[in-house]
Design a protein around this motif. Structure first.
Motif, PDB file in Angstrom:
ATOM      1  N   ARG A  63       0.830  -1.211   0.000  1.00 13.05           N
ATOM      2  CA  ARG A  63       0.000   0.000   0.000  1.00 13.05           C
ATOM      3  C   ARG A  63       0.860   1.254   0.000  1.00 13.05           C
ATOM      4  NH1 ARG A  63      -4.703   0.499   4.332  1.00 13.05           N
ATOM      5  NH2 ARG A  63      -4.252   2.666   3.737  1.00 13.05           N
ATOM      6  N   TRP A  64       1.925   1.235   0.786  1.00  6.52           N
ATOM      7  CA  TRP A  64       2.845   2.380   0.855  1.00  6.52           C
ATOM      8  C   TRP A  64       3.472   2.666  -0.507  1.00  6.52           C
ATOM      9  CZ3 TRP A  64       8.481   2.219   0.948  1.00  6.52           C
ATOM     10  CH2 TRP A  64       9.056   3.458   1.210  1.00  6.52           C
ATOM     11  N   CYS A  65       3.695   1.596  -1.276  1.00  8.29           N
ATOM     12  CA  CYS A  65       4.269   1.758  -2.622  1.00  8.29           C
ATOM     13  C   CYS A  65       3.195   2.026  -3.675  1.00  8.29           C
ATOM     14  CB  CYS A  65       5.067   0.512  -3.001  1.00  8.29           C
ATOM     15  SG  CYS A  65       6.575   0.263  -2.015  1.00  8.29           S
ATOM     16  N   GLY A  66       1.939   2.085  -3.276  1.00 11.36           N
ATOM     17  CA  GLY A  66       0.875   2.391  -4.219  1.00 11.36           C
ATOM     18  C   GLY A  66       0.353   1.214  -5.007  1.00 11.36           C
ATOM     19  N   VAL A  67       0.493   0.004  -4.480  1.00 10.39           N
ATOM     20  CA  VAL A  67       0.013  -1.198  -5.164  1.00 10.39           C
ATOM     21  C   VAL A  67      -1.345  -1.589  -4.589  1.00 10.39           C
ATOM     22  CG1 VAL A  67       0.502  -3.589  -5.787  1.00 10.39           C
ATOM     23  CG2 VAL A  67       2.389  -1.979  -5.490  1.00 10.39           C
ATOM     24  N   LYS A  68      -2.272  -1.901  -5.457  1.00 11.28           N
ATOM     25  CA  LYS A  68      -3.597  -2.337  -5.016  1.00 11.28           C
ATOM     26  C   LYS A  68      -3.565  -3.819  -4.658  1.00 11.28           C
ATOM     27  CE  LYS A  68      -8.370  -3.028  -6.525  1.00 11.28           C
ATOM     28  NZ  LYS A  68      -9.338  -2.948  -7.647  1.00 11.28           N
ATOM     29  N   TRP A  86      -1.638  -7.468 -18.905  1.00 14.30           N
ATOM     30  CA  TRP A  86      -1.150  -6.289 -18.185  1.00 14.30           C
ATOM     31  C   TRP A  86      -1.075  -5.073 -19.101  1.00 14.30           C
ATOM     32  CZ3 TRP A  86       3.645  -3.489 -18.219  1.00 14.30           C
ATOM     33  CH2 TRP A  86       3.811  -2.633 -17.115  1.00 14.30           C
ATOM     34  N   LEU A  87      -0.589  -5.274 -20.312  1.00 15.67           N
ATOM     35  CA  LEU A  87      -0.464  -4.169 -21.266  1.00 15.67           C
ATOM     36  C   LEU A  87      -1.830  -3.633 -21.681  1.00 15.67           C
ATOM     37  CD1 LEU A  87       2.403  -5.596 -23.501  1.00 15.67           C
ATOM     38  CD2 LEU A  87       2.569  -3.690 -21.884  1.00 15.67           C
ATOM     39  N   ALA A  88      -2.866  -4.477 -21.578  1.00 18.23           N
ATOM     40  CA  ALA A  88      -4.203  -4.050 -21.984  1.00 18.23           C
ATOM     41  C   ALA A  88      -4.906  -3.217 -20.918  1.00 18.23           C
ATOM     42  CB  ALA A  88      -5.057  -5.278 -22.320  1.00 18.23           C
ATOM     43  N   LEU A  89      -4.347  -3.150 -19.721  1.00 21.34           N
ATOM     44  CA  LEU A  89      -4.966  -2.372 -18.652  1.00 21.34           C
ATOM     45  C   LEU A  89      -4.881  -0.883 -18.944  1.00 21.34           C
ATOM     46  CD1 LEU A  89      -3.539  -4.204 -15.488  1.00 21.34           C
ATOM     47  CD2 LEU A  89      -5.894  -4.310 -16.334  1.00 21.34           C
ATOM     48  N   GLU A  94      -4.071   4.225 -15.708  1.00 26.27           N
ATOM     49  CA  GLU A  94      -4.262   4.523 -14.282  1.00 26.27           C
ATOM     50  C   GLU A  94      -4.349   3.240 -13.443  1.00 26.27           C
ATOM     51  OE1 GLU A  94      -8.296   4.648 -16.373  1.00 26.27           O
ATOM     52  OE2 GLU A  94      -6.246   5.391 -16.714  1.00 26.27           O
ATOM     53  N   GLU A  95      -4.900   2.172 -14.034  1.00 25.27           N
ATOM     54  CA  GLU A  95      -4.941   0.891 -13.324  1.00 25.27           C
ATOM     55  C   GLU A  95      -3.582   0.211 -13.348  1.00 25.27           C
ATOM     56  OE1 GLU A  95      -8.049  -1.839 -14.218  1.00 25.27           O
ATOM     57  OE2 GLU A  95      -9.546  -0.265 -14.570  1.00 25.27           O
ATOM     58  N   ARG A  96      -2.904   0.320 -14.471  1.00 25.89           N
ATOM     59  CA  ARG A  96      -1.584  -0.303 -14.588  1.00 25.89           C
ATOM     60  C   ARG A  96      -0.608   0.291 -13.575  1.00 25.89           C
ATOM     61  NH1 ARG A  96       0.961   0.621 -20.167  1.00 25.89           N
ATOM     62  NH2 ARG A  96      -1.122  -0.082 -20.791  1.00 25.89           N
ATOM     63  N   ALA A  97      -0.749   1.576 -13.266  1.00 24.01           N
ATOM     64  CA  ALA A  97       0.149   2.234 -12.314  1.00 24.01           C
ATOM     65  C   ALA A  97       0.015   1.681 -10.903  1.00 24.01           C
ATOM     66  CB  ALA A  97      -0.105   3.739 -12.314  1.00 24.01           C
ATOM     67  N   LYS A  98      -1.133   1.047 -10.599  1.00 23.88           N
ATOM     68  CA  LYS A  98      -1.365   0.489  -9.262  1.00 23.88           C
ATOM     69  C   LYS A  98      -1.002  -0.988  -9.169  1.00 23.88           C
ATOM     70  CE  LYS A  98      -5.253   3.640  -8.376  1.00 23.88           C
ATOM     71  NZ  LYS A  98      -6.703   3.721  -8.034  1.00 23.88           N
ATOM     72  N   THR A  99      -0.413  -1.550 -10.208  1.00 20.25           N
ATOM     73  CA  THR A  99      -0.088  -2.974 -10.212  1.00 20.25           C
ATOM     74  C   THR A  99       1.310  -3.229  -9.670  1.00 20.25           C
ATOM     75  OG1 THR A  99       0.775  -2.929 -12.472  1.00 20.25           O
ATOM     76  CG2 THR A  99      -1.589  -3.366 -12.195  1.00 20.25           C
ATOM     77  N   PHE A 100       1.516  -4.451  -9.222  1.00 20.72           N
ATOM     78  CA  PHE A 100       2.815  -4.860  -8.688  1.00 20.72           C
ATOM     79  C   PHE A 100       3.910  -4.746  -9.743  1.00 20.72           C
ATOM     80  CE2 PHE A 100       5.943  -8.135  -7.476  1.00 20.72           C
ATOM     81  CZ  PHE A 100       6.184  -7.776  -6.163  1.00 20.72           C
ATOM     82  N   GLN A 101       3.580  -5.134 -10.971  1.00 18.63           N
ATOM     83  CA  GLN A 101       4.576  -5.120 -12.040  1.00 18.63           C
ATOM     84  C   GLN A 101       5.046  -3.721 -12.404  1.00 18.63           C
ATOM     85  OE1 GLN A 101       1.949  -7.465 -14.595  1.00 18.63           O
ATOM     86  NE2 GLN A 101       3.742  -8.693 -15.143  1.00 18.63           N
ATOM     87  N   ALA A 102       4.200  -2.726 -12.167  1.00 24.77           N
ATOM     88  CA  ALA A 102       4.543  -1.361 -12.559  1.00 24.77           C
ATOM     89  C   ALA A 102       5.583  -0.728 -11.641  1.00 24.77           C
ATOM     90  CB  ALA A 102       3.287  -0.495 -12.586  1.00 24.77           C
ATOM     91  N   LYS A 103       5.840  -1.339 -10.499  1.00 25.77           N
ATOM     92  CA  LYS A 103       6.737  -0.744  -9.525  1.00 25.77           C
ATOM     93  C   LYS A 103       8.190  -1.083  -9.832  1.00 25.77           C
ATOM     94  CE  LYS A 103       3.172   0.930  -7.703  1.00 25.77           C
ATOM     95  NZ  LYS A 103       2.874   2.366  -7.883  1.00 25.77           N
ATOM     96  N   SER A 104       9.065  -0.238  -9.344  1.00 27.42           N
ATOM     97  CA  SER A 104      10.497  -0.446  -9.569  1.00 27.42           C
ATOM     98  C   SER A 104      10.959  -1.701  -8.841  1.00 27.42           C
ATOM     99  CB  SER A 104      11.288   0.765  -9.066  1.00 27.42           C
ATOM    100  OG  SER A 104      11.134   0.911  -7.662  1.00 27.42           O
TER     101      SER A 104
END
Length: 377
Positions: free
Chosen positions: A34-39, A89-92, A95-105
């Motif tokens: 949550r702190w990293c912005g993942v849903k 994932w690419l089809a998201l 704004e939804e993709r930014a909240k995914t685990f894969q989108a994080k560094s």
């Protein structure tokens, strides 16, 4: 005659130990996510069919599975361990993709995975802090008040008044630390560094192996060298030093776990000493029957065990994921998908084999097969 808690009491004690510890482990993943912005899509305690649950305002489904042997947090976009883009994932939408685990560094994913085991260690540290605040910490000097005639210590030339400085190269501050290191090394040649007056020297001692039995009939093989301490010293711990003292205690237990695992791998300790869920349940019932303090201290030990086991570099465990993220951080690219696939297949095989082994080990240690054979005969 031995004491045995009832089966229902044992099951309840086991659930009261393992349930909260799994919860805080997964809560660590969840909070850092949550702190990293993942849903988080699902937060589950237990596996299998849902028996109770609700969905919060963030869209996270909190549920309880009917098999209370683990748990998990399912983050949005956590589609494959390599965190490689997939068509789904690419089809998201962006704004939804930014909240995914894969989108994080990679460092954020690393922290999210590390948070689970780290939380287990923090729980143990918190328990030890409360224990030291209430009762103080043992500080009996590592000085011999007596050496038993004919004991391993006497044969090695140790004398009353000798102060132990280190064992096997590890510094020793208290008699309890010294006793713990010897207790877990029966029949193992140890170098003991001592201070006698103003002179320091080293001797080699092979602890004798004593088999002790507790009130529940459990047998323990412990090392002893035949020495006694002076009067027990318990010192209050200043408030600001509680985290330091509790962290030292936790690190010491982790060291003993590493040593014990090494002894089992090298054949110096029997694999029969490995325990699985059945053994944990048995010990949970036994310690709960001895009182709240014993039960809470058991929770601290099992919490450390969960943290330690999950950090082992085995695919399917948190430690395996951390290794992959370290590779990704250094190589600037994810682990190849084919290598990842084989790693997780082998990791799953190792874990399943280990679970089957420790479960059978538990059954044999309880004597269930002998009793069954007796009934058949």
């Amino acid at each position: 005659m031995t004491d045995h808690p009832g089966i229902l009491f044992t099951i309840l004690a086991f659930l009261l130990v393992i349930g909260p510890l799994i919860f805080v482990h997964e809560l660590g993943h969840y909070l850092v996510g949550r702190w990293c912005g993942v849903k988080a899509e699902v937060f589950s305690i237990g596996f299998g069919r849902e028996i109770a649950g609700y969905t919060d305002s963030r869209g996270t489904r909190w549920k309880l599975g009917w098999v209370p042997m683990g748990g998990y947090v399912k983050f949005a976009g956590d589609m494959n361990p390599a965190s490689q883009p997939t068509p789904e994932w690419l089809a998201l939408p962006p704004e939804e993709r930014a909240k995914t685990f894969q989108a994080k560094s990679v460092w954020q994913r690393f922290l999210i995975v590390l948070a689970g085991p780290l939380t287990n260690f923090l729980v143990a540290i918190g328990i030890f802090m409360a224990f030291f605040a209430a009762y103080g910490a043992p500080k009996t000097p590592a000085v011999f008040s007596a050496v038993m005639a004919g004991s391993p210590a006497a044969r090695a030339g140790l004398q009353p008044g000798d102060r132990v400085v280190a064992i096997a190269g590890r510094p020793v501050d208290t008699f309890d630390e010294m006793a713990d290191m010897i207790r877990f090394r029966p029949e193992e040649r140890l170098q003991i560094d001592i201070r006698r007056g103003s002179t320091e020297s080293s001797v080699f001692v092979v602890p004798a192996a004593n088999v002790e039995r507790d009130r529940f009939g459990n047998e323990f093989r412990k090392g002893t060298i035949g020495v006694m301490s002076g009067p027990q010293v318990i010192e209050p711990v200043p408030f600001h030093l509680l985290p330091v003292e509790a962290t030292r205690q936790t690190i010491g237990i982790v060291r003993m776990m590493v040593d014990t695992l090494g002894q089992i791998i090298t054949g110096r300790r029997s694999v029969k000493e490995l325990g699985g869920p059945i053994k944990i349940a048995q010990v949970s019932g036994q310690q709960a029957s001895l009182g709240l303090l014993n039960f809470v201290m058991l929770m601290a030990l099992i919490s450390i065990n969960l943290g330690f086991i999950n950090l082992l570099p085995i695919p399917m465990l948190d430690g395996g994921h951390l290794v992959f993220y370290l590779f990704e951080g250094v190589a600037r690219r994810p682990v190849p998908e084919r290598a990842m696939e084989w790693a997780f297949r082998s990791g799953l095989a190792v874990l399943l084999s280990f679970m089957i082994f420790v479960t059978l080990n538990d059954i044999l240690s309880l004597g269930a097969l002998e009793r069954l054979a007796g009934l058949i005969g």
